[in-house]
Design a protein around this motif. Structure first.
Motif, PDB file in Angstrom:
ATOM      1  N   ASN A  11       4.925  -6.807  12.731  1.00 43.76           N
ATOM      2  CA  ASN A  11       6.168  -7.881  12.025  1.00 43.76           C
ATOM      3  C   ASN A  11       6.097  -7.979  10.524  1.00 43.76           C
ATOM      4  O   ASN A  11       6.410  -9.509  10.616  1.00 43.76           O
ATOM      5  N   ILE A  12       5.367  -7.468  10.193  1.00 43.40           N
ATOM      6  CA  ILE A  12       5.138  -8.002   7.989  1.00 43.40           C
ATOM      7  C   ILE A  12       6.395  -7.270   7.284  1.00 43.40           C
ATOM      8  O   ILE A  12       6.313  -6.102   8.056  1.00 43.40           O
ATOM      9  N   ARG A  13       6.223  -7.525   6.426  1.00 44.36           N
ATOM     10  CA  ARG A  13       6.963  -6.985   4.667  1.00 44.36           C
ATOM     11  C   ARG A  13       5.554  -7.127   3.932  1.00 44.36           C
ATOM     12  O   ARG A  13       5.175  -7.933   3.671  1.00 44.36           O
ATOM     13  N   ILE A  14       5.343  -6.034   3.751  1.00 41.63           N
ATOM     14  CA  ILE A  14       4.014  -5.452   2.344  1.00 41.63           C
ATOM     15  C   ILE A  14       5.316  -5.684   1.290  1.00 41.63           C
ATOM     16  O   ILE A  14       6.596  -4.681   1.062  1.00 41.63           O
ATOM     17  N   ASP A  15       4.670  -6.615   0.279  1.00 40.33           N
ATOM     18  CA  ASP A  15       5.200  -5.949  -0.821  1.00 40.33           C
ATOM     19  C   ASP A  15       6.171  -5.094  -2.362  1.00 40.33           C
ATOM     20  O   ASP A  15       7.091  -4.256  -2.585  1.00 40.33           O
ATOM     21  N   LYS A  16       4.809  -4.859  -2.376  1.00 37.09           N
ATOM     22  CA  LYS A  16       4.568  -3.312  -2.668  1.00 37.09           C
ATOM     23  C   LYS A  16       3.010  -2.218  -2.424  1.00 37.09           C
ATOM     24  O   LYS A  16       1.897  -2.832  -2.141  1.00 37.09           O
ATOM     25  N   VAL A  17       3.534  -1.114  -2.613  1.00 36.81           N
ATOM     26  CA  VAL A  17       2.356  -0.037  -2.061  1.00 36.81           C
ATOM     27  C   VAL A  17       2.619   0.642  -4.040  1.00 36.81           C
ATOM     28  O   VAL A  17       3.594   1.157  -3.756  1.00 36.81           O
ATOM     29  N   LEU A  18       1.194   0.582  -4.268  1.00 41.00           N
ATOM     30  CA  LEU A  18       1.150   1.694  -5.061  1.00 41.00           C
ATOM     31  C   LEU A  18       0.752   3.254  -5.015  1.00 41.00           C
ATOM     32  O   LEU A  18       0.359   2.978  -3.503  1.00 41.00           O
ATOM     33  N   PRO A  19       0.898   4.242  -5.199  1.00 31.47           N
ATOM     34  CA  PRO A  19       0.504   5.516  -5.284  1.00 31.47           C
ATOM     35  C   PRO A  19      -0.763   5.540  -4.898  1.00 31.47           C
ATOM     36  O   PRO A  19      -0.700   6.589  -3.623  1.00 31.47           O
ATOM     37  N   HIS A  21      -1.622   3.602  -2.890  1.00 33.81           N
ATOM     38  CA  HIS A  21      -1.953   3.316  -0.936  1.00 33.81           C
ATOM     39  C   HIS A  21      -2.876   1.801  -1.847  1.00 33.81           C
ATOM     40  O   HIS A  21      -3.399   1.278  -0.543  1.00 33.81           O
ATOM     41  N   THR A  22      -2.882   1.162  -2.300  1.00 30.24           N
ATOM     42  CA  THR A  22      -2.752  -0.450  -2.306  1.00 30.24           C
ATOM     43  C   THR A  22      -1.758  -1.109  -2.457  1.00 30.24           C
ATOM     44  O   THR A  22      -0.459  -0.710  -2.418  1.00 30.24           O
ATOM     45  N   LEU A  23      -1.974  -1.755  -1.674  1.00 25.58           N
ATOM     46  CA  LEU A  23      -1.023  -3.003  -1.309  1.00 25.58           C
ATOM     47  C   LEU A  23      -0.942  -4.383  -2.038  1.00 25.58           C
ATOM     48  O   LEU A  23      -1.690  -4.384  -2.310  1.00 25.58           O
ATOM     49  N   VAL A  24       0.273  -3.827  -2.307  1.00 21.11           N
ATOM     50  CA  VAL A  24       0.460  -5.298  -3.368  1.00 21.11           C
ATOM     51  C   VAL A  24       1.291  -6.936  -2.801  1.00 21.11           C
ATOM     52  O   VAL A  24       2.621  -6.253  -1.598  1.00 21.11           O
ATOM     53  N   ASP A  25       1.014  -8.149  -3.052  1.00 18.26           N
ATOM     54  CA  ASP A  25       1.825  -8.482  -1.963  1.00 18.26           C
ATOM     55  C   ASP A  25       2.396 -10.046  -3.034  1.00 18.26           C
ATOM     56  O   ASP A  25       0.956 -10.476  -4.074  1.00 18.26           O
ATOM     57  N   TYR A  26       3.021 -10.506  -3.691  1.00 21.86           N
ATOM     58  CA  TYR A  26       3.190 -11.901  -4.562  1.00 21.86           C
ATOM     59  C   TYR A  26       3.273 -12.883  -3.453  1.00 21.86           C
ATOM     60  O   TYR A  26       3.550 -12.854  -2.504  1.00 21.86           O
TER      61      TYR A  26
END
Length: 131
Positions: A11-19, A21-26
């Motif tokens: 039950n999570i939301r990942i803000d952005k995934v780069l090509p 596969h780096t995960l980004v959280d704002y």
């Protein structure tokens, strides 16, 4: 670049995934941490979030992300954590301790957070009005 949601059991939301596969959280916090020079200098909440997000991402996409980047919107600065075996070990150790404490009912109840808590049924506070 995409935002993804990973449902149960995470039950999570990942803000952005780069090509790659780096995960980004704002983050909107006013005071981001000082850029750590090592994992030992990194605040534990960031290590745990990186580990949990990596496990969830790998569970859903069968790809292990190599990095978690936190981007602090108010300061326009970023902090990265390499998602290593050490991050996973720390995450699993602390997660298991938390689970044991929850099962033993050894945790502080915080009714102010009930509205957002997925586990309020565990502590018995589900009767509180969430209006």
């Amino acid at each position: 670049y995409r935002e993804i949601s990973i449902p149960e059991p995470f039950n999570i939301r990942i803000d952005k995934v780069l090509p790659d596969h780096t995960l980004v959280d704002y983050k909107t916090t006013k005071h981001p941490p000082v850029q750590p020079t090592s994992l030992q200098d990194t605040p534990i909440e960031y290590i745990l979030q990186a580990g949990i997000y990596a496990i969830a991402y790998q569970n859903k996409y069968k790809v292990w992300p190599s990095m978690m980047v936190y981007h602090f919107l108010r300061t326009n600065k970023s902090m990265g954590i390499d998602i290593t075996q050490e991050v996973l070990n720390i995450t699993m150790k602390i997660s298991n301790e938390v689970i044991e404490n929850i099962n033993a009912k050894k945790f502080k109840k915080n009714p102010d957070n009930c509205r957002w808590c997925n586990f309020r049924h565990v502590c018995g506070l589900e009767e509180i009005s969430l209006v």
